[in-house]
Motif scaffolding. Structure first.
Motif, mmCIF file in Angstrom:
data_model
loop_
_atom_site.group_PDB
_atom_site.id
_atom_site.type_symbol
_atom_site.label_atom_id
_atom_site.label_comp_id
_atom_site.label_asym_id
_atom_site.label_seq_id
_atom_site.Cartn_x
_atom_site.Cartn_y
_atom_site.Cartn_z
ATOM 1 N N LEU A 21 32.481 32.672 76.062
ATOM 2 C CA LEU A 21 32.890 31.606 76.697
ATOM 3 C C LEU A 21 32.184 30.342 76.200
ATOM 4 O O LEU A 21 32.716 29.234 75.887
ATOM 5 C CB LEU A 21 32.628 31.636 78.322
ATOM 6 N N HIS A 22 30.967 30.569 75.933
ATOM 7 C CA HIS A 22 30.090 29.630 75.409
ATOM 8 C C HIS A 22 30.482 29.118 74.129
ATOM 9 O O HIS A 22 30.606 27.935 73.661
ATOM 10 C CB HIS A 22 28.672 30.030 74.920
ATOM 11 N N HIS A 23 30.981 30.166 73.270
ATOM 12 C CA HIS A 23 31.421 30.086 71.798
ATOM 13 C C HIS A 23 32.544 28.814 72.135
ATOM 14 O O HIS A 23 32.834 28.061 71.324
ATOM 15 C CB HIS A 23 31.626 31.024 71.098
ATOM 16 N N TYR A 24 33.562 29.307 72.930
ATOM 17 C CA TYR A 24 34.816 28.604 73.140
ATOM 18 C C TYR A 24 34.585 27.155 73.390
ATOM 19 O O TYR A 24 35.378 26.268 72.928
ATOM 20 C CB TYR A 24 35.914 29.270 74.150
ATOM 21 N N ASP A 25 33.430 27.063 74.068
ATOM 22 C CA ASP A 25 33.099 25.641 74.553
ATOM 23 C C ASP A 25 32.547 24.817 73.417
ATOM 24 O O ASP A 25 33.186 23.811 73.096
ATOM 25 C CB ASP A 25 32.149 25.616 75.721
ATOM 26 N N LEU A 29 37.542 24.832 72.161
ATOM 27 C CA LEU A 29 38.808 25.603 72.421
ATOM 28 C C LEU A 29 39.239 25.677 74.128
ATOM 29 O O LEU A 29 39.955 25.506 74.494
ATOM 30 C CB LEU A 29 38.662 27.077 71.881
ATOM 31 N N LEU A 30 37.928 25.863 74.617
ATOM 32 C CA LEU A 30 37.940 25.880 76.133
ATOM 33 C C LEU A 30 36.467 25.091 76.619
ATOM 34 O O LEU A 30 35.626 26.036 76.861
ATOM 35 C CB LEU A 30 38.247 27.100 76.624
ATOM 36 N N LEU A 64 40.959 32.247 66.001
ATOM 37 C CA LEU A 64 41.045 31.102 67.144
ATOM 38 C C LEU A 64 41.643 29.577 66.740
ATOM 39 O O LEU A 64 41.825 28.628 67.540
ATOM 40 C CB LEU A 64 39.296 30.790 67.116
ATOM 41 N N ARG A 65 41.706 29.267 65.457
ATOM 42 C CA ARG A 65 42.111 28.084 65.001
ATOM 43 C C ARG A 65 43.647 27.956 65.271
ATOM 44 O O ARG A 65 44.429 27.142 65.960
ATOM 45 C CB ARG A 65 41.972 28.160 63.542
ATOM 46 N N GLU A 66 44.288 29.211 65.141
ATOM 47 C CA GLU A 66 45.891 29.109 65.532
ATOM 48 C C GLU A 66 46.027 29.021 66.945
ATOM 49 O O GLU A 66 46.974 28.185 67.504
ATOM 50 C CB GLU A 66 46.337 30.738 65.135
ATOM 51 N N ILE A 67 45.289 29.555 67.654
ATOM 52 C CA ILE A 67 45.344 29.551 69.084
ATOM 53 C C ILE A 67 45.276 28.103 69.479
ATOM 54 O O ILE A 67 45.907 27.712 70.422
ATOM 55 C CB ILE A 67 44.145 30.538 69.991
ATOM 56 N N ALA A 68 44.013 27.376 68.996
ATOM 57 C CA ALA A 68 44.066 26.106 69.523
ATOM 58 C C ALA A 68 45.022 25.322 69.172
ATOM 59 O O ALA A 68 45.679 24.356 70.046
ATOM 60 C CB ALA A 68 42.751 25.409 68.758
ATOM 61 N N GLU A 69 46.017 25.449 68.204
ATOM 62 C CA GLU A 69 47.100 24.876 68.023
ATOM 63 C C GLU A 69 48.312 25.136 68.781
ATOM 64 O O GLU A 69 48.777 24.147 69.345
ATOM 65 C CB GLU A 69 47.650 25.153 66.354
#
Ligand SMILES: C[S@@+](CC[C@H](N)C(=O)[O-])C[C@H]1O[C@@H](n2cnc3c(N)ncnc32)[C@H](O)[C@@H]1O
Length: 371
Positions: A21-25, A29-30, A64-69
């Motif tokens: 979760l820290h990484h997504y932040d 991404l989140l 993760l990059r695709e998910i962000a899009e």
């Protein structure tokens, strides 16, 4: 703040680590919408909704990059995004079912001392459902003339016709200018010589300009599309008239009436969970739905076709040409077939279904949507 969840609680609920979760932040991404007084991350309901989407795409194997899009796509609302996600998950389920079937086949072959070729072993991974089960299709699937007559009549005076999810070309009208669309290479390869030209594409993204056909038709295919409503809208976009042969998934009446789903394969109902209603499908094209009865001697071996010929379901060739049997999985299939075999032998099936023998056609939820 009371309605916010701490990072630890979110990690626990979602089954991911706090580090994730820290990484997504950190990568944007989140980013939790707020922080506690002590500076700890606090997640709102909207943050959790976004996380659910992110994790579902992760599970589907997206980067993760695709998910962000995908999650930032401004062109879609929450419902459209959930529908897209659902479609992708269904597709994954179908691919897994196709893989189980292929592995079962290999196990059977090995038990008989037959080794599969390297090509056969690898084909399983890239395959769509129909790339795996499609070779069994032509054995029992063909144009049923009485249903074809209904479809062709509904096409009206259309000269140019697009057949979406065309498979091996059943139901393509011989007297019109047909273009076919079919995503499975195995199905395309089985189209007979002289069949209409076929484009490798999928319903949800038709490679044609607006209104480029007089009519678009789709037969026994909509339930395979990852996003049926999007696919039907595409048909509406490219053609002035739309004709779709499908079934009414939310009418439980016919499922109860059809002895196969009622007494032997209740798992069929699970396949329909979350499926758009007939009203949704009809609304997507702005049309009306008409019932289509299944003749007792139906020439096209689809799932309901043998309602008055129960022995047919004992035939492996009949089952392999119908995706339902692959989708429910080998365990349900084995149980359904052995119970049916027993009931046919003991006369129990005949006793229960005596009244069917007097019918020439049955109402089993099949519908023709015409717009
Ligand atoms: C049961 S077969 C029907 C084929 C043919 N219309 C017929 O009546 O014999 C379903 C077909 O839908 C195709 N299909 C699966 N997903 C699709 C999609 N997203 N868009 C278009 N066709 C698709 C499959 O590859 C398969 O050929």
């Amino acid at each position: 703040m009371a309605d916010h969840l701490t990072v630890g609680r979110v990690a626990e609920l979602a089954g991911v680590s706090v580090r994730t979760l820290h990484h997504y932040d950190q990568i944007g991404l989140l980013t939790p919408s707020t922080r506690t007084i002590g500076g700890r991350r606090a997640y709102s309901a909207a943050d959790v909704e976004r996380l659910r989407e992110v994790l579902a795409y992760r599970r589907l194997g997206f980067g993760l990059r695709e998910i962000a899009e995908l999650v930032d796509d401004p062109a879609t609302d929450a419902v459209a995004r959930l529908c897209r996600l659902r479609g992708l998950l269904m597709d994954q389920r179908d691919r897994a079912a196709a893989m189980v079937t292929a592995i079962d086949r290999e196990l059977e072959a090995r038990a008989m001392g037959i080794r599969t070729t390297p090509e056969e072993q690898l084909r399983v991974f890239g395959a769509r459902l129909y790339d795996n089960i499609g070779s069994a299709y032509p054995a029992t699937r063909r144009t049923e003339p009485r249903i074809a007559a209904r479809i062709w009549d509904a096409l009206g005076d259309a000269r140019t016709v697009l057949n979406v999810g065309a498979g091996t070309g059943s139901y393509e009208p011989p007297d019109r200018d047909v273009t076919a669309v079919e995503p499975s290479a195995v199905m395309r390869a089985q189209r007979p010589a002289g069949a209409a030209p076929c484009v490798a594409a999928a319903a949800q993204s038709l490679p044609f300009a607006d209104q480029s056909f007089d009519a678009a038709m789709a037969v026994s295919t909509v339930h395979h599309w990852p996003d049926p409503v999007a696919g039907l809208r595409e048909m509406r976009r490219v053609a002035r008239r739309v004709v779709v042969f499908t079934y009414d998934a939310d009418d439980t009446g016919w499922r109860q009436r059809f002895w196969l789903t009622r007494d032997y394969l209740p798992e069929f109902a699970d396949l329909l969970v979350g499926w758009p209603s007939l009203a949704d499908l009809t609304r997507a094209v702005g049309g009306r739905a008409e019932p289509v009865l299944v003749p007792w001697d139906c020439a096209d071996g689809f799932f309901e076709a043998y309602w008055r010929r129960p022995e047919a379901y004992l035939d492996e060739r009949v089952r392999r040409a119908v995706s339902v049997w692959t989708r429910v999985g080998p365990r349900a299939e084995r149980r359904a077939v052995s119970t049916l075999r027993e009931d046919l032998a003991t006369g129990r099936w005949a006793e229960r279904n005596r009244d069917l023998m007097a019918l020439d056609a049955a109402e089993l939820g099949l519908r023709l949507i015409v717009a």
